[in-house]
Design a protein around this motif. Sequence first.
Motif, PDB file in Angstrom:
ATOM      1  N   SER A   1      -2.130   5.473 -12.020  1.00 23.68           N
ATOM      2  CA  SER A   1      -2.252   6.655 -11.165  1.00 23.68           C
ATOM      3  C   SER A   1      -1.083   6.794 -10.204  1.00 23.68           C
ATOM      4  N   LEU A   2      -0.367   5.694  -9.965  1.00 25.12           N
ATOM      5  CA  LEU A   2       0.766   5.675  -9.035  1.00 25.12           C
ATOM      6  C   LEU A   2       2.101   5.642  -9.773  1.00 25.12           C
TER       7      LEU A   2
ATOM      8  N   LEU B   1      -5.260   1.806 -11.372  1.00 25.52           N
ATOM      9  CA  LEU B   1      -4.665   2.191 -10.089  1.00 25.52           C
ATOM     10  C   LEU B   1      -3.159   2.343 -10.238  1.00 25.52           C
TER      11      LEU B   1
ATOM     12  N   THR C   1       0.847  -1.185   0.000  1.00 22.57           N
ATOM     13  CA  THR C   1       0.000   0.000   0.000  1.00 22.57           C
ATOM     14  C   THR C   1       0.881   1.232   0.000  1.00 22.57           C
TER      15      THR C   1
ATOM     16  N   LEU D   1      -7.449  12.188 -10.191  1.00 28.19           N
ATOM     17  CA  LEU D   1      -8.608  11.341 -10.487  1.00 28.19           C
ATOM     18  C   LEU D   1      -9.700  12.136 -11.192  1.00 28.19           C
TER      19      LEU D   1
ATOM     20  N   THR E   1      -2.506  -1.354 -14.195  1.00 26.69           N
ATOM     21  CA  THR E   1      -3.946  -1.179 -14.044  1.00 26.69           C
ATOM     22  C   THR E   1      -4.234   0.315 -13.927  1.00 26.69           C
TER      23      THR E   1
ATOM     24  N   ASN F   1      -5.412  -5.248  -4.442  1.00 25.29           N
ATOM     25  CA  ASN F   1      -5.669  -4.129  -5.360  1.00 25.29           C
ATOM     26  C   ASN F   1      -4.457  -4.027  -6.284  1.00 25.29           C
TER      27      ASN F   1
ATOM     28  N   TYR G   1      -3.802  14.036  -5.424  1.00 27.17           N
ATOM     29  CA  TYR G   1      -4.224  12.756  -5.996  1.00 27.17           C
ATOM     30  C   TYR G   1      -5.701  12.805  -6.397  1.00 27.17           C
TER      31      TYR G   1
ATOM     32  N   TYR H   1      -1.515  -3.465  -9.011  1.00 28.77           N
ATOM     33  CA  TYR H   1      -0.961  -2.347  -9.769  1.00 28.77           C
ATOM     34  C   TYR H   1      -0.694  -2.745 -11.217  1.00 28.77           C
TER      35      TYR H   1
END
Length: 427
Positions: free
Chosen positions: A401-402, A398, A2, A251, A396, A383, A247, A385
């Motif tokens: 986004s990271l 997610l 995380t 989104l 992914t 979740n 963040y 990545y």
Amino acid sequence: MTIALSDIYQAYMYSYPHKTAYEPLKGINVFDYLNTCDLAQAEIYFHIPFCATKCGYCNLFSITGQTGETFDRYLDAMKQQIAQFGLPEIPGNSQQITIGGGTPLIFSEAQLDKLLCLLPDQSQAYTCIETSPNETTKTKLQILETYQTDRVSIGVQSFLDNELAVLKRHHPTTAVYQALELLKAFRFPTLNLDLIYGIPEQTLSSLQTSLEEGLKFEPDEFFVYPLYIRQGTALANTGLHIHEHTYAMYLLARDILTSSGYTQISMRRFVKTPSPSPTSCGFDPMLAIGCGGRSYLGNLHYSQPYAPGRTPCKQIIEHYIATPNKTLVTHGYLLNQDELKRRFVIKNLLHVFGVSPAQYRETFLSELCDDFPVLYEWSRQDNPYTRIHNTQISLTPLGLSLSDNLGPSLISQEVRHKTEQRKRLNV
């Protein structure tokens, strides 16, 4: 695994290794590397290190306060460098020509024409140039049109005056609208619009306003950047930090643009018409002309020494102009096999199409899952990545986004050490 919100924004990985890892090099004959590259697949990058004013967040190689006489001497130096590399004798020698900076359109009309006359045959290449609102005039756009410019990118950053003031952008929103109206009237094949999120005083509502205003001009591409407050910039001295809602702003921007018909290509790039097939990146050569740009020729990466400060930047530009042999390589990085693997993975993974294990195997004669097991570990999280789909391993939504955390996590210890060392030296 995380990632805390405070750790998401580590670094923007647009290249690898970062220029701050470069060091003095000796005994390099650039033509030994240039001759192994396919210049028909190369990008030729022209760096114009001049601006009317310095933005508060900018740590790029650029300088303000220069005169037309300096511009002319710089253009003459670029012409000399082009001749020394033999570019005019190579027909159709590039698939892309990019003119960046700095602010290329800071030049007068005559100087802009002089610059574009230096370029290899533009009809054989996709030609891109950057501009800013204050420098976008009808006459200069007519010159760009004459030289068959394909892509014009304009740094808008925000449609709100108070946010532009925080960023120390020295154009009013009235100039933004005037420049965009002009650009739309000329109908260049590709119009890109840059915006920044995470600005102090910015809200989700004000970001939405900027996105909606930008959408009215129907640009072909958006680049949407998080604000980084970097060492050596004007904003770094203000005590400001990354916005706590950065963040959430990402989104919001992603959702607004994708719902408006844009396809997300990377964390920052959104396009109306994506390429129909994935393309691998990581080894395409790039040759920089001018002072401050980086060249990538196989495992040789090089540039002039990096200097964000005004005085050293000026000194480096003057040294470039005065140096007789402009093909000398004195500062850069020779990538070993491990660094070449990391570059290949980072450059491809942070693109929506991802990495091909088969292509990796063919290129390096080893397995992606053995060399970078973390890519597969990320796919097995609750979740995830990454995802493994057909012949690709990709991020992914997610994971995308990271990107500014996942990409830097793949940096080697050697590159990380050299970069941190330069930070400690405040250079």
